[in-house]
Write an enzyme that holds these catalytic residues in place. Structure first.
Site, PDB file in Angstrom:
ATOM      1  N   GLU A  46      28.296  19.446  76.488  1.00 12.36           N
ATOM      2  CA  GLU A  46      28.729  18.165  77.043  1.00 12.36           C
ATOM      3  C   GLU A  46      29.651  17.423  76.083  1.00 12.36           C
ATOM      4  O   GLU A  46      29.366  17.273  74.898  1.00 12.36           O
ATOM      5  CB  GLU A  46      27.488  17.299  77.316  1.00 12.36           C
ATOM      6  CG  GLU A  46      27.846  15.924  77.859  1.00 12.36           C
ATOM      7  CD  GLU A  46      26.618  15.018  77.980  1.00 12.36           C
ATOM      8  OE1 GLU A  46      25.490  15.546  78.069  1.00 12.36           O
ATOM      9  OE2 GLU A  46      26.815  13.792  77.977  1.00 12.36           O
ATOM     10  N   ARG A  99      25.071  16.159  67.249  1.00 15.42           N
ATOM     11  CA  ARG A  99      24.131  15.072  67.527  1.00 15.42           C
ATOM     12  C   ARG A  99      23.980  14.197  66.292  1.00 15.42           C
ATOM     13  O   ARG A  99      23.275  14.542  65.356  1.00 15.42           O
ATOM     14  CB  ARG A  99      22.778  15.674  67.945  1.00 15.42           C
ATOM     15  CG  ARG A  99      21.829  14.704  68.615  1.00 15.42           C
ATOM     16  CD  ARG A  99      20.585  15.426  69.104  1.00 15.42           C
ATOM     17  NE  ARG A  99      20.899  16.411  70.122  1.00 15.42           N
ATOM     18  CZ  ARG A  99      21.017  16.126  71.429  1.00 15.42           C
ATOM     19  NH1 ARG A  99      20.811  14.917  71.854  1.00 15.42           N
ATOM     20  NH2 ARG A  99      21.317  17.078  72.288  1.00 15.42           N
ATOM     21  N   ARG A 145      22.879   5.766  68.014  1.00 16.43           N
ATOM     22  CA  ARG A 145      21.714   6.186  68.794  1.00 16.43           C
ATOM     23  C   ARG A 145      20.605   6.690  67.882  1.00 16.43           C
ATOM     24  O   ARG A 145      20.863   7.442  66.948  1.00 16.43           O
ATOM     25  CB  ARG A 145      22.102   7.284  69.790  1.00 16.43           C
ATOM     26  CG  ARG A 145      23.157   6.794  70.769  1.00 16.43           C
ATOM     27  CD  ARG A 145      23.472   7.813  71.840  1.00 16.43           C
ATOM     28  NE  ARG A 145      24.538   7.286  72.689  1.00 16.43           N
ATOM     29  CZ  ARG A 145      25.074   7.924  73.725  1.00 16.43           C
ATOM     30  NH1 ARG A 145      24.627   9.137  74.044  1.00 16.43           N
ATOM     31  NH2 ARG A 145      26.032   7.370  74.432  1.00 16.43           N
ATOM     32  N   SER A 167      30.470  12.259  80.037  1.00 15.07           N
ATOM     33  CA  SER A 167      29.567  12.084  81.147  1.00 15.07           C
ATOM     34  C   SER A 167      30.146  10.952  81.974  1.00 15.07           C
ATOM     35  O   SER A 167      30.316   9.847  81.473  1.00 15.07           O
ATOM     36  CB  SER A 167      28.188  11.705  80.596  1.00 15.07           C
ATOM     37  OG  SER A 167      27.215  11.839  81.586  1.00 15.07           O
ATOM     38  N   ARG A 212      32.716  15.248  69.100  1.00 14.61           N
ATOM     39  CA  ARG A 212      32.567  16.545  69.761  1.00 14.61           C
ATOM     40  C   ARG A 212      33.921  17.170  70.089  1.00 14.61           C
ATOM     41  O   ARG A 212      34.056  18.395  70.153  1.00 14.61           O
ATOM     42  CB  ARG A 212      31.716  16.404  71.027  1.00 14.61           C
ATOM     43  CG  ARG A 212      30.247  16.141  70.686  1.00 14.61           C
ATOM     44  CD  ARG A 212      29.349  16.192  71.902  1.00 14.61           C
ATOM     45  NE  ARG A 212      27.959  15.916  71.515  1.00 14.61           N
ATOM     46  CZ  ARG A 212      26.930  15.909  72.362  1.00 14.61           C
ATOM     47  NH1 ARG A 212      27.140  16.162  73.656  1.00 14.61           N
ATOM     48  NH2 ARG A 212      25.716  15.657  71.943  1.00 14.61           N
TER      49      ARG A 212
END
Length: 422
Positions: free
Chosen positions: A347, A275, A260, A350, A389
């Site tokens: 998070e 991130r 990303r 999702s 994560r």
RNA sequence: GGAGAGAUGGCCGAGUAGGUCGAAGGCGCUCGCCUGCUAAGCGAGUAUACUGGGAAACCGGUAUCGAGGGUUCGAAUCCCUCUCUCUCCGCCA
């Protein structure tokens, strides 16, 4: 993509439901485009009908000189058709692009809200670890143990890339294997190892394109993109297919790295693994019958939660509000894991239901009965889980005062029996 | 990278001196008949999208023979471009 007929016939309702996402009107300009298209279509098609029937007459005339008049007449009809079709093609492209840029309708049960602040906590699981010392952030733990090397990642590539070393690399790999085994053996998913690059059609099928190209890493020579999530290849596996009713629901799990750009998130989470431009994820994807999709989303979410339960990491599940759900989603639950150093939940998964939004874009259908018309399936997906994560959560929740980290018992067999990273 | 072959309906597979081809035939599938059961047999049906009409069943129009463009009154059939697949050679994890 929304159904054109639905928008045409329920314009006000569509506008109202979309408006709960916030921002300006999503359907402005639709009516004019749609009506103009229908008008041109009708005109072009009736001329084609004429041409077809006259051409057939011509074919039956033996003496070609007798047909001359008709041929000349049809020559001008064809010219007119060509003209109309050119206009029609432009309009079709315009309308197509328009429709591909309209987000999904939020599910009626999705809480209305403007931002993250309006999300609704649904449940919590687990107990927070208690520390007799100030818990360190994972990047400190990782650097001290020499299992995470952020500087080296930056040297090799740039910011937001990290090199894992030794027990760190092993832990990441252990988590991947642990998650894949759980979902295949216990939850009945079929494991898939897809390409990590996909073409433009695939990215359009799941909704990343045409609107979010700047979030993607792209190749220029062949026009390919690095996948931002395995959702893309997994969902597009069945693009333009008619699935067997008896095969639904289809459940797939895949481990892939995800790429990303993180455009627009400068300054956010600059330290650590939270991130990254490249991270690993185990993804769950389901293709379901429309009437089963709600129940299947609940199941899929529980499957993702199971990972955290087995790892004994505290988490909560949050229902995203209309202003916070993604472009293609109709319902989304976020699973957030507890991070002691940040004293908050972050998070880690999702889980979303897309209704027929992706299925319509990607042409994924089934037949209720042998003879019935194909209908769109519903698609669902969720992280099960974001691996990097998860590793962060383990480092932070399982850290000891002496800087070592106790490995959750379920994971030890994947770590060659290691109980502690020191 | 070099040389060649191919891409047709759920599948297999016809169809190139352009017209009656949405497309033969076979298989599969569905319904009916027949038949102690099964098999075989007989008959009918069996694509999708958009669009018009209709409450609906359904009926009509248009498009689709890998994709896009061209020639033509008319193209699965002729021409051009592209993509993909297969075979052989080279290279390579």
């Amino acid at each position: 993509m929304l159904d054109t007929k639905y928008i045409r016939e329920n314009f006000e309702e569509a506008e109202r439901r979309l408006s709960t996402r916030g921002g300006s009107s999503f359907l402005e300009g639709f009516k004019a485009l749609d009506q103009k298209r229908l008008m041109l279509l009708k005109e072009s098609e009736s001329l084609k009908a004429l041409r077809n029937s006259v051409s057939e007459e011509i074919s039956r005339i033996r003496d070609k000189s007798e047909a001359q008049e008709k041929i000349l007449e049809m020559r001008s009809v064809s010219a007119k058709i060509k003209e109309l079709d050119e206009m029609l093609k432009k309009l079709d492209e315009e309308l197509g692009l328009f429709l591909l840029s309209v987000p999904n309708l939020p599910h009626p049960d999705t809480p209305i809200g403007a931002s993250e602040a309006d999300n609704v906590e649904i449940r919590r699981w687990g107990k927070f670890p208690e520390f007799s010392f100030a818990p360190k952030p994972h990047w400190e733990i990782g650097e001290n143990l020499r299992i995470l090397d952020f500087e080296c990642g930056a040297k090799l590539t740039g910011a937001r890339f990290t090199l894992y070393r030794g027990a760190g690399a092993r832990l990441e790999r252990a988590l991947i294997n642990f998650m894949l085994d759980l979902h295949t053996d216990e939850h009945g998913y079929t494991e898939v190892l897809p390409p990590f690059m996909v073409n433009r059609e695939s990215m359009t099928g799941t909704g990343q394109l045409p609107k979010f190209e700047e979030d993607l890493f792209k190749m220029t020579d062949p026009d390919y993109f690095l996948i931002p999530t395995a959702e893309v290849p997994l969902t597009n596996m069945h693009r333009n297919e008619i699935l067997k009713r008896s095969d639904l629901p289809l459940s797939y799990v895949a481990y892939t790295p995800c790429f990303r750009r993180e455009a627009g998130s400068y300054g956010k989470d600059t330290r650590g693994l939270i991130r990254q431009h490249q991270f690993n994820k185990v993804e769950l994807v389901k293709f379901t019958h429309p009437s089963d999709s709600e129940a299947e989303l609940e199941k899929l979410t529980l499957h993702a939660e199971k990972v955290l339960q087995l790892l004994e990491l505290p988490y909560r599940v949050v229902g995203l509000c209309s202003g916070d759900i993604g472009f293609s989603a109709s319902t989304t639950y976020d699973i957030e894991v507890w991070l002691p150093s940040q004293n908050c939940y972050r998070e880690i998964s999702s889980c979303s239901s897309f209704g027929d939004f992706q299925a319509r874009r990607a042409g994924i259908r089934f037949r209720e009965q042998e003879k019935s018309k194909p209908e769109f399936v519903h698609t669902i997906n969720g992280s099960g889980l974001a691996v990097g994560r998860t590793l962060v959560a383990i480092l932070e929740n399982c850290q000891q005062e002496d800087g070592t980290v106790i490995i959750p018992s379920q994971l030890r067999k994947y770590m060659g029996g290691t109980e502690k990273i020191c």
